[in-house]
Design a protein around this motif. Sequence first.
Motif, PDB file in Angstrom:
ATOM      1  N   THR A 134       0.841  -1.192   0.000  1.00 37.00           N
ATOM      2  CA  THR A 134       0.000   0.000   0.000  1.00 37.00           C
ATOM      3  C   THR A 134       0.878   1.243   0.000  1.00 37.00           C
ATOM      4  O   THR A 134       1.962   1.247   0.586  1.00 37.00           O
ATOM      5  N   ALA A 135       0.407   2.290  -0.668  1.00 39.15           N
ATOM      6  CA  ALA A 135       1.129   3.562  -0.723  1.00 39.15           C
ATOM      7  C   ALA A 135       0.227   4.653  -0.156  1.00 39.15           C
ATOM      8  O   ALA A 135      -0.901   4.844  -0.632  1.00 39.15           O
ATOM      9  N   SER A 136       0.710   5.353   0.863  1.00 43.29           N
ATOM     10  CA  SER A 136      -0.056   6.381   1.554  1.00 43.29           C
ATOM     11  C   SER A 136       0.597   7.745   1.347  1.00 43.29           C
ATOM     12  O   SER A 136       1.797   7.904   1.597  1.00 43.29           O
ATOM     13  N   VAL A 137      -0.202   8.721   0.900  1.00 51.51           N
ATOM     14  CA  VAL A 137       0.290  10.072   0.638  1.00 51.51           C
ATOM     15  C   VAL A 137       0.020  10.947   1.854  1.00 51.51           C
ATOM     16  O   VAL A 137      -1.088  10.961   2.390  1.00 51.51           O
ATOM     17  N   GLU A 138       1.046  11.651   2.288  1.00 54.25           N
ATOM     18  CA  GLU A 138       0.912  12.550   3.429  1.00 54.25           C
ATOM     19  C   GLU A 138       1.532  13.903   3.091  1.00 54.25           C
ATOM     20  O   GLU A 138       2.611  13.959   2.502  1.00 54.25           O
ATOM     21  N   ASP A 139       0.836  14.969   3.487  1.00 53.31           N
ATOM     22  CA  ASP A 139       1.359  16.321   3.249  1.00 53.31           C
ATOM     23  C   ASP A 139       2.267  16.737   4.394  1.00 53.31           C
ATOM     24  O   ASP A 139       2.065  17.754   5.065  1.00 53.31           O
ATOM     25  N   ARG A 140       3.273  15.926   4.626  1.00 55.81           N
ATOM     26  CA  ARG A 140       4.277  16.235   5.646  1.00 55.81           C
ATOM     27  C   ARG A 140       5.586  15.602   5.222  1.00 55.81           C
ATOM     28  O   ARG A 140       5.626  14.724   4.364  1.00 55.81           O
ATOM     29  N   LEU A 141       6.646  16.077   5.820  1.00 55.30           N
ATOM     30  CA  LEU A 141       7.981  15.599   5.487  1.00 55.30           C
ATOM     31  C   LEU A 141       8.795  15.397   6.763  1.00 55.30           C
ATOM     32  O   LEU A 141       8.482  15.988   7.799  1.00 55.30           O
ATOM     33  N   PRO A 142       9.845  14.596   6.697  1.00 58.36           N
ATOM     34  CA  PRO A 142      10.783  14.567   7.820  1.00 58.36           C
ATOM     35  C   PRO A 142      11.313  15.975   8.077  1.00 58.36           C
ATOM     36  O   PRO A 142      11.468  16.766   7.134  1.00 58.36           O
ATOM     37  N   PRO A 143      11.598  16.337   9.322  1.00 50.00           N
ATOM     38  CA  PRO A 143      12.029  17.705   9.638  1.00 50.00           C
ATOM     39  C   PRO A 143      13.202  18.186   8.805  1.00 50.00           C
ATOM     40  O   PRO A 143      13.266  19.359   8.411  1.00 50.00           O
ATOM     41  N   TRP A 144      14.135  17.316   8.476  1.00 53.66           N
ATOM     42  CA  TRP A 144      15.330  17.731   7.748  1.00 53.66           C
ATOM     43  C   TRP A 144      15.063  17.995   6.263  1.00 53.66           C
ATOM     44  O   TRP A 144      15.941  18.466   5.557  1.00 53.66           O
ATOM     45  N   LEU A 145      13.812  17.740   5.795  1.00 53.86           N
ATOM     46  CA  LEU A 145      13.479  18.007   4.390  1.00 53.86           C
ATOM     47  C   LEU A 145      12.504  19.169   4.214  1.00 53.86           C
ATOM     48  O   LEU A 145      12.207  19.550   3.085  1.00 53.86           O
ATOM     49  N   ARG A 146      12.023  19.723   5.315  1.00 56.20           N
ATOM     50  CA  ARG A 146      11.036  20.789   5.208  1.00 56.20           C
ATOM     51  C   ARG A 146      11.614  22.012   4.490  1.00 56.20           C
ATOM     52  O   ARG A 146      12.756  22.390   4.704  1.00 56.20           O
ATOM     53  N   ASN A 147      10.789  22.615   3.632  1.00 54.66           N
ATOM     54  CA  ASN A 147      11.158  23.808   2.849  1.00 54.66           C
ATOM     55  C   ASN A 147      12.330  23.562   1.904  1.00 54.66           C
ATOM     56  O   ASN A 147      13.026  24.495   1.511  1.00 54.66           O
ATOM     57  N   SER A 148      12.532  22.289   1.537  1.00 52.40           N
ATOM     58  CA  SER A 148      13.620  21.956   0.604  1.00 52.40           C
ATOM     59  C   SER A 148      13.153  21.898  -0.849  1.00 52.40           C
ATOM     60  O   SER A 148      13.979  21.875  -1.760  1.00 52.40           O
ATOM     61  N   GLY A 149      11.839  21.848  -1.053  1.00 55.23           N
ATOM     62  CA  GLY A 149      11.317  21.689  -2.403  1.00 55.23           C
ATOM     63  C   GLY A 149      11.341  20.254  -2.890  1.00 55.23           C
ATOM     64  O   GLY A 149      11.003  19.983  -4.046  1.00 55.23           O
ATOM     65  N   LEU A 150      11.728  19.331  -2.012  1.00 51.66           N
ATOM     66  CA  LEU A 150      11.858  17.923  -2.389  1.00 51.66           C
ATOM     67  C   LEU A 150      10.822  17.072  -1.671  1.00 51.66           C
ATOM     68  O   LEU A 150      10.518  17.298  -0.496  1.00 51.66           O
ATOM     69  N   GLY A 151      10.310  16.074  -2.374  1.00 55.00           N
ATOM     70  CA  GLY A 151       9.450  15.091  -1.751  1.00 55.00           C
ATOM     71  C   GLY A 151      10.266  13.927  -1.222  1.00 55.00           C
ATOM     72  O   GLY A 151      11.491  13.888  -1.345  1.00 55.00           O
ATOM     73  N   TRP A 152       9.561  12.945  -0.622  1.00 56.81           N
ATOM     74  CA  TRP A 152      10.235  11.816  -0.007  1.00 56.81           C
ATOM     75  C   TRP A 152       9.396  10.558  -0.193  1.00 56.81           C
ATOM     76  O   TRP A 152       8.172  10.594  -0.101  1.00 56.81           O
ATOM     77  N   VAL A 153      10.081   9.467  -0.481  1.00 60.96           N
ATOM     78  CA  VAL A 153       9.443   8.149  -0.542  1.00 60.96           C
ATOM     79  C   VAL A 153      10.176   7.246   0.434  1.00 60.96           C
ATOM     80  O   VAL A 153      11.404   7.150   0.397  1.00 60.96           O
ATOM     81  N   THR A 154       9.432   6.616   1.313  1.00 62.52           N
ATOM     82  CA  THR A 154      10.014   5.714   2.286  1.00 62.52           C
ATOM     83  C   THR A 154       9.190   4.441   2.338  1.00 62.52           C
ATOM     84  O   THR A 154       8.143   4.347   1.694  1.00 62.52           O
ATOM     85  N   ALA A 155       9.653   3.455   3.072  1.00 61.03           N
ATOM     86  CA  ALA A 155       8.970   2.165   3.088  1.00 61.03           C
ATOM     87  C   ALA A 155       9.055   1.518   4.457  1.00 61.03           C
ATOM     88  O   ALA A 155       9.996   1.748   5.230  1.00 61.03           O
ATOM     89  N   GLU A 156       8.051   0.708   4.761  1.00 60.43           N
ATOM     90  CA  GLU A 156       8.073  -0.164   5.926  1.00 60.43           C
ATOM     91  C   GLU A 156       7.719  -1.578   5.476  1.00 60.43           C
ATOM     92  O   GLU A 156       6.981  -1.768   4.504  1.00 60.43           O
ATOM     93  N   TYR A 157       8.260  -2.563   6.195  1.00 66.63           N
ATOM     94  CA  TYR A 157       8.133  -3.970   5.797  1.00 66.63           C
ATOM     95  C   TYR A 157       7.831  -4.807   7.022  1.00 66.63           C
ATOM     96  O   TYR A 157       8.341  -4.538   8.118  1.00 66.63           O
ATOM     97  N   GLY A 158       7.006  -5.817   6.832  1.00 65.45           N
ATOM     98  CA  GLY A 158       6.726  -6.729   7.936  1.00 65.45           C
ATOM     99  C   GLY A 158       6.155  -8.037   7.420  1.00 65.45           C
ATOM    100  O   GLY A 158       5.698  -8.138   6.283  1.00 65.45           O
TER     101      GLY A 158
END
Length: 237
Positions: free
Chosen positions: A40-64
């Motif tokens: 599943t892919a979930s879209v969130e309008d938030r970023l890790p703190p170190w990426l805020r105001n960078s103009g860049l998005g982020w893709v991350t993953a969790e596994y179980g």
Amino acid sequence: MRPSGRANDEMRPISVETGFTKHAEGSCLIKCGDTHVLCTASVEDRLPPWLRNSGLGWVTAEYGMLPRATGSRNRREAASGKQSGRTQEIQRLIGRSLRAGVDRVALGERQITVDCDVLQADGGTRCASITGGWIALKLAVNALMKAGDIKSDPLTDHVAAVSCGIYGGQPVLDLDYPEDSEAGTDANFVMTGAGGLIELQGSAEGATFSRAEFDHLMDLAEKGVAELVAAQKAAVS
């Protein structure tokens, strides 16, 4: 002879069911033989703190893995209060792999989290997670474009993964568990649709392997990834 009776260059049957869950922006159930993974892919309008105001998005993953995804029950990691090193390593691999096919400027300042939950395991769960995770990610991106939240597709290429190894002295494609548990060499290839290498994990379990054997494994991986990319295209078309 392989335990499954497959030819050395033959993949397990691949099937993909998209829209498998109601709430995620993108989802699929991918089956690679008897390995089944819900992505599943979930879209969130938030970023890790170190990426805020960078103009860049982020893709991350969790596994179980579900406790009974394997032949005997495994305790839920939540019950022990921490993830295993294996789980952490795999989910970092999935995230790195998927980000390699993303234009993070085009994605904009948002995060997409890809969750990969193994329902049934028969070898190659990380490879199935990457391949299915890309499908879920693509479906989520399509939803963003349809809503007008992004103007262009930030996915620059397909990303898929397959295992290869040396079993019974022969290079083989797409190892299932009986092969994986006895292979003399085991390798995972993560590649783009254009054939570029993203990541390679390979090791000899006993005797070393030669450059010629590695080249053979690479050829098998290219064939396997091409088939996986074809399945991805069919799933998101």
